[in-house]
Scaffold this motif. Structure first.
Motif, mmCIF file in Angstrom:
data_model
loop_
_atom_site.group_PDB
_atom_site.id
_atom_site.type_symbol
_atom_site.label_atom_id
_atom_site.label_comp_id
_atom_site.label_asym_id
_atom_site.label_seq_id
_atom_site.Cartn_x
_atom_site.Cartn_y
_atom_site.Cartn_z
ATOM 1 N N GLU A 141 0.831 -1.205 0.000
ATOM 2 C CA GLU A 141 0.000 0.000 0.000
ATOM 3 C C GLU A 141 0.867 1.257 0.000
ATOM 4 O OE1 GLU A 141 -3.156 -0.266 -0.399
ATOM 5 O OE2 GLU A 141 -3.353 -2.425 -0.054
ATOM 6 N N TYR A 144 1.873 2.161 -3.453
ATOM 7 C CA TYR A 144 0.822 2.893 -4.169
ATOM 8 C C TYR A 144 0.747 4.348 -3.691
ATOM 9 C CZ TYR A 144 -1.143 -1.109 -6.623
ATOM 10 O OH TYR A 144 -1.327 -2.171 -7.466
ATOM 11 N N ARG A 148 0.790 7.407 -6.226
ATOM 12 C CA ARG A 148 -0.418 8.216 -6.414
ATOM 13 C C ARG A 148 -0.326 9.583 -5.769
ATOM 14 N NH1 ARG A 148 -5.341 4.650 -4.499
ATOM 15 N NH2 ARG A 148 -6.416 6.567 -5.081
#
Length: 329
Positions: A141, A144, A148
């Motif tokens: 996570e 990401y 992002r």
């Protein structure tokens, strides 16, 4: 969909495309990257029988979440509280555990894990160790998050056509991988340094400044050494050793299917964990009898009772696996 290495958070592979194809479909495209020395961690959305068989066929080992409504036969109870079972045609080990967490401010809460693994030797791989190891999946996570939020900083992709979007996606993934490579090389230059202590934001900002200012692009400064300016700044701004923290999962998108937050006691802001107690739950001694049903529920009950009988047969004969010829006979 990405395959990320825990520890370094480096990209092993990535695929993307329209949302018409599900997560498991995209994950299947990454299976050719698996090796026999890998342990694959996954969330409970990937616990289908077919996907489990596909992953184990590659020779890689598995440690993943199981949904709470999965009913697995108890074939052999093990000393650490886990038990051997079978999912489809794959022999697995199931670990049910309750986790009690105490934070630095005195607050506490409990949670549960239901894990499936192909590591069936309880002496070599104790259940409590695997439960603690599964927590490392959250590093995926954070990869990401870097893609992002840290790199994109809230911006959207600029392209308005599939070809342009694909080009931008590969550019982002390439930049991310290049920065992670430099971060790992910097950590390895100081023996004993955990890559977790390398700050991705420092690496990104240094790379950005070099591009904008054209600084040290052709010749590295003398004090940077062989690691270059990015590696030098990473080492001078190492983060403290990573500590265990916890917070509730915040969902910013109003369209997310996870928008409803369960009140499980987790704090709204990140807090340091001072106590962690893992209790492996032993499987029940016997399967409870199904209750009587009315005639209106007979069709549903027949299917449920058939599954109940199959699980009972598997418990009686742990060495039996259902094969096409068994069903045909």
């Amino acid at each position: 969909m990405t395959l990320v290495e825990t520890g370094t958070r480096a990209l092993v592979g990535a695929v993307f495309g329209p949302t018409a194809e599900g997560e498991t479909g995209y994950a299947s495209r990454l299976l050719h990257l698996l090796r026999t020395d890998m342990l694959v961690l996954w969330d409970k959305g990937f616990d289908s029988n077919a996907f489990l068989a596909q992953v184990t066929d590659t020779g890689a080992q598995v440690l993943g979440r199981l949904r709470s409504n999965r009913r697995t036969p108890v074939l052999t109870r093990l000393a650490d509280g886990s038990y051997l079972s079978v999912i489809g045609t794959v022999k697995v080990r199931i670990i049910d555990a309750k986790i009690a967490v105490t934070c630095a401010d005195g607050t506490s809460f409990t949670g549960s894990y239901r894990l499936v693994t192909s590591l069936t030797d309880a002496r070599r791989h104790p259940a409590t160790a695997l439960v603690g190891l599964y927590h490392q999946r959250w590093e995926h996570e954070s990869a990401y998050y870097a893609l992002r939020h840290t790199i994109m900083n809230g911006r959207n992709l600029r392209s308005g056509d599939p070809a342009g979007i694909e080009q931008e996606m590969w550019s982002l993934l390439t930049l991310y991988q290049a920065l992670r490579t430099v971060m790992v090389e910097a950590a390895e230059s100081l023996p004993g340094t955990d890559p977790d202590r390398c700050c991705f934001t420092v690496a990104l900002q240094t790379a950005r400044d070099q591009v904008v200012q054209a600084a040290a692009v052709i010749t590295d400064p003398a004090d940077a050494g062989r690691l270059g300016l990015i590696g030098h700044r990473i080492l001078t701004r190492l983060l403290p050793p990573r500590r265990q923290r916890v917070s509730t999962r915040k969902v910013k998108s109003p369209m997310s299917r996870y928008s409803t937050r369960h009140e499980d006691g987790r704090p709204d802001t990140s807090r340091t964990i001072t106590g962690l107690d893992i209790n492996v739950l032993e499987p029940p001694q016997s399967r409870p009898q199904l209750p009587a049903v009315s005639r209106d529920d007979r069709h549903t009950a027949l299917a449920e009772r058939r599954r109940h009988r199959i699980l009972g047969l598997l418990e009686e004969d742990p060495n039996r696996l259902w094969r096409p010829r068994d069903i045909a006979s």
